[in-house]
Design an enzyme around this catalytic site. Structure first.
Site, mmCIF file in Angstrom:
data_model
loop_
_atom_site.group_PDB
_atom_site.id
_atom_site.type_symbol
_atom_site.label_atom_id
_atom_site.label_comp_id
_atom_site.label_asym_id
_atom_site.label_seq_id
_atom_site.Cartn_x
_atom_site.Cartn_y
_atom_site.Cartn_z
ATOM 1 N N ASN A 1 0.833 -1.372 0.165
ATOM 2 C CA ASN A 1 -0.045 0.043 0.061
ATOM 3 C C ASN A 1 0.659 1.410 -0.062
ATOM 4 O OD1 ASN A 1 -2.438 -1.396 0.034
ATOM 5 N ND2 ASN A 1 -2.379 -1.803 2.163
ATOM 6 N N CYS A 2 2.145 1.088 0.000
ATOM 7 C CA CYS A 2 3.049 2.180 0.277
ATOM 8 C C CYS A 2 3.625 2.517 -1.252
ATOM 9 C CB CYS A 2 4.113 1.810 1.220
ATOM 10 S SG CYS A 2 5.442 3.070 1.004
#
Length: 141
Positions: free
Chosen positions: A11-12
């Protein structure tokens, strides 16, 4: 095993860019989704030592447990900070990459280029469009 490991959060954006630069060198790393499978205390301590950074330097500050635990203001020991990171893995900054050439917190993501054992195979641009590697595999930033 190719000897490249990434502690990754899909998610980064920084973590995704780092992973893709590893792959752009022709290597498929071992991917550890550290939020699902946090490192053990000895592994976390070794990562910190291998990176040559302080325990506090590995803390993510812009996540809710950081404020809730008042980590900006308390005088916590390294042991206590490590315990918090193990209890709340989201406090561990990422991505961390281990290669035969070293271990680094890859923020910004192009730090990974310093420790990859193989050269980039071609051009690479970050998700935001910033060019990092040219078509000949040469680093631009």
């Amino acid at each position: 095993m190719n000897g490249v490991i990434i502690y990754h959060n899909p998610n980064c954006g920084t973590s995704r860019n780092t992973l893709e630069m590893i792959r752009n060198s022709g290597v498929e790393p071992e991917i550890i989704h550290y939020l699902e499978m946090p490192p053990s205390k000895p592994v976390l301590e070794k990562l910190i030592a291998d990176m040559g950074i302080s325990v506090r330097a590995l803390l993510r500050k812009n996540v809710e447990p950081y404020d809730k635990l008042d980590l900006d203001h308390i005088n916590a020991t390294d042991e206590q900070l490590i315990a918090y990171m193990l209890q709340y893995p989201i406090l561990i900054n990422r991505p961390i990459v281990m290669t035969p050439l070293g271990t680094r917190l890859c923020r910004p993501s192009e730090v990974v280029l310093d420790i990859l054992p193989k050269a980039q195979k071609g051009a690479f641009s970050k998700e935001d469009g910033q060019n990092v590697v040219d078509e000949k595999g040469n680093r631009l930033i």
